[in-house]
Enzyme design. Sequence first.
Site, PDB file in Angstrom:
ATOM      1  NE  ARG A   1      -3.804  -1.866   2.421  1.00  0.00           N
ATOM      2  CZ  ARG A   1      -3.625  -2.763   3.383  1.00  0.00           C
ATOM      3  NH1 ARG A   1      -2.816  -2.509   4.394  1.00  0.00           N
ATOM      4  NH2 ARG A   1      -4.273  -3.903   3.355  1.00  0.00           N
TER       5      ARG A   1
ATOM      6  CB  CYS B   1      -9.094 -18.193  15.205  1.00  0.00           C
ATOM      7  SG  CYS B   1      -7.676 -17.149  14.905  1.00  0.00           S
TER       8      CYS B   1
ATOM      9  NE  ARG C   1      -5.367  -6.847  -2.751  1.00  0.00           N
ATOM     10  CZ  ARG C   1      -5.863  -5.931  -1.921  1.00  0.00           C
ATOM     11  NH1 ARG C   1      -5.068  -5.227  -1.157  1.00  0.00           N
ATOM     12  NH2 ARG C   1      -7.164  -5.742  -1.831  1.00  0.00           N
TER      13      ARG C   1
ATOM     14  CG  ASP D   1       0.907 -17.676  15.880  1.00  0.00           C
ATOM     15  OD1 ASP D   1       0.411 -16.590  16.227  1.00  0.00           O
ATOM     16  OD2 ASP D   1       0.230 -18.657  15.520  1.00  0.00           O
TER      17      ASP D   1
ATOM     18  CE1 TYR E   1     -29.267  -0.255  33.261  1.00  0.00           C
ATOM     19  CE2 TYR E   1     -29.937   2.051  33.246  1.00  0.00           C
ATOM     20  CZ  TYR E   1     -30.205   0.725  33.536  1.00  0.00           C
ATOM     21  OH  TYR E   1     -31.408   0.376  34.076  1.00  0.00           O
TER      22      TYR E   1
END
Lengths: 464, 464
Positions: free
Chosen positions: A29, A52, A79, A294, A437
């Site tokens: 980018r 995940c 890209r 990771d 709330y």
Amino acid sequence: MSISHGSAERLVVIGGDAAGMSAASQARRLKGPGELEIVAFERGHFSSFSACGIPYWVGGAVAARDELIARTPEEHRARAIDLRMRTEVTEIDVAGGRVRARDVDSGAESWTSYDKLVIATGARPIRPDLPGVDAPGVHGVQTLDDGQALLDTLTGVPARRAVVVGAGYIGVEMAEALIARGYEVTVVNRGSEPMATLDPDMGRLVHRAMEGLSITMVNDAEVTKILTGEDGGVRAVGTEAAEFPADVVVLGIGVRPETTLARAAGLPLGEHGGLLTDLAMRVRGHRNIWAGGDCVEVLDLVSGRERHIALGTHANKHGQVIGTNAGGGYATFPGVVGTAVSKVCDLEIARTGLREKDARRAGLQYVTVTIESTSRAGYYPGAAPMTVKMLAERRTGRLLGVQIVGREGAAKRVDIAAVALTARMTVEEMTSLDLGYAPPFSPVWDPVLVAARKAVTAVRDGPG
Amino acid sequence: MSISHGSAERLVVIGGDAAGMSAASQARRLKGPGELEIVAFERGHFSSFSACGIPYWVGGAVAARDELIARTPEEHRARAIDLRMRTEVTEIDVAGGRVRARDVDSGAESWTSYDKLVIATGARPIRPDLPGVDAPGVHGVQTLDDGQALLDTLTGVPARRAVVVGAGYIGVEMAEALIARGYEVTVVNRGSEPMATLDPDMGRLVHRAMEGLSITMVNDAEVTKILTGEDGGVRAVGTEAAEFPADVVVLGIGVRPETTLARAAGLPLGEHGGLLTDLAMRVRGHRNIWAGGDCVEVLDLVSGRERHIALGTHANKHGQVIGTNAGGGYATFPGVVGTAVSKVCDLEIARTGLREKDARRAGLQYVTVTIESTSRAGYYPGAAPMTVKMLAERRTGRLLGVQIVGREGAAKRVDIAAVALTARMTVEEMTSLDLGYAPPFSPVWDPVLVAARKAVTAVRDGPG
């Protein structure tokens, strides 16, 4: 063979998943192909996928594998990122500024030089060295290939008995997935309660809820062997004390940083085996090498110590920071406070900051409080019970950590505490937080504020 | 008649609802009846009730009125709080340290002296001075008596046509309640879009969603009269341009601080008509008088100006602070950031901090960004769209405000921004917040972080 390149700088990325490809995309980018050539190597079959999401694909909530792929290799290439799939980097030559990569299928090797390098080699699942661990029917769930292999096993075996080894996030999520597939599920856990990322008193609530879901939870049990049948396939999981019949076994013991290459290259590793970086995610001592995801250790802002946390959301942030810096901009990743959320069926589990043992290890003295409240005003339909445990530092009253176990609305409430930890708020300051709330969304005192109020008293009445 | 009292100090509380009774209860926790006598006056029939719950009782989600009562007069009296119901304070004699109260039923009046006074007189609904506004079938929804009267009308009228005047929180919540009761609902709104607590571009999203719920939304329309039928009951609501047939009309125009007594006593009032206090909730210039709840103005921590916000959650916090101070302890209420959440059926609406016009009024220059994201990972079942608008200060990048409109998970996400505003974070700092991530709960970049990232770019590229 060394490949020379033209006037453009070359950025080489090792690892085609969240951290690596976020870095590549962000650098792209900021700099066009005329200024920066980007080459990325991925040894597997997939790029930019959501690990995940695997438990939800296995469980059937997510219909198709491809939904977990955020961006395909073709999309990256469109890209102007030269992403080379099934190509494994086998060596980093730091002095020479080059990496050696091997085509996994053909075995052909070649060197590629870099001006800037991003190491995003991820984590590898802990696979215990047990008799029978490689038997058919024993599965990890780290990659999409792992997930597919498990699904193939589940499809081949009439729904029967599954044993999950490990009771952390992956373990409990896989327990849910296997329940959804109609299995009888036993979770074998080395610790005294499931979810060792919580204190045991909160893990105990998860334990009870799992039993309510007809999951058999076996704690304080070390797996010693995987037993196989006459066909060589898995038959049972054995511990010192017992055997648990299993048609399928899922290993969810956790992961370690995958830093074999980095170690061989002499790059600095921390006590958890992850790469050490500065706040701009540069590998310490190396101006033109970044690492994220990771495979790195991150600074825990609450304890002031390095930790290893394998989470897609951190990997994406690291990639964003690395890509910005590698693209000539400036960004930092200041650290984490240790937030994690999960669920087992409708039980939501959340934590942020320090557990009791983390606080002790960091040399912090603390008070703890635990409160019961509800997700909505008590009179509003669907108000669900919620238990909040809070740790605050002795004397200063600084918030140290929050753990929440409950139903709907429990998990993301931990974000309140995550921001408060980042801002180093005291529990006294928290009691006047202006939180949303209305009766469908919260009691008039949000459960986190109820805990903060009680913590204020505990700090005041504590040993001073 | 002046009542003298013994050696114990006497705390007098005017108003038996959230702020007043929280103050009384907290003071009682700190001081027993031998040290502190507590007398509270409430002119209505109910103590400590949840006005915020009335729309859900009217709509049928909450079955019985008494579920909205947190603590009955008897329960307060059992804690040695002399709560006198149906007793209206008619004068505060500051110089004499006494209040005059009238028994509403008998008309008998008497003086009660105080050592410490708490003013918690609440708010009164804005009731427009319109022809026909007192006709049968025209209802406010401020008190439990109001709610009961409205329910009686709804039960008496076969489900037909309802007009709600006002499109703020009360208006949209009452629209939902009347839809639930089977009415055709028209909302007549003076502003250009519903929810004037949002910027109009975000209010437009609420507008569209309300239309999707078959609510007729009439904007830019000032009500000029209530038309009545031959029986004297309401028949229609008239504006300059049109008439809207109505079997029942609900006024949800908002409230003003009820400070008639305070004004007469010469106590300091702010530009919104609310009492002005210090940070310990003491009425300015008065050592032994506190005020809290809907009758006070509060400091907006973002703009640095006083605001009037009638919300039960603030009233409870004020009461807690007042009770602590009146009971001999120390606590402060530092101010608000302007958080509010609501819903219309399954549409969730949230805001915190400043709208564009608030920022301009405070002299702040700002950038705004608006992003679309989802409540969960895009591939996870139930992922619902969510629009987040964020304001950040020009040059400094300090977060100024967030507005969120979406489905499940939209409302309480605003708490992230509420804490960040309290901590005066910049949008750049927010991009690395360690928020809870798992596919069932959030995309890998939480929607609030997506907005923060875009805001960083807007601050950088802004007029500098």
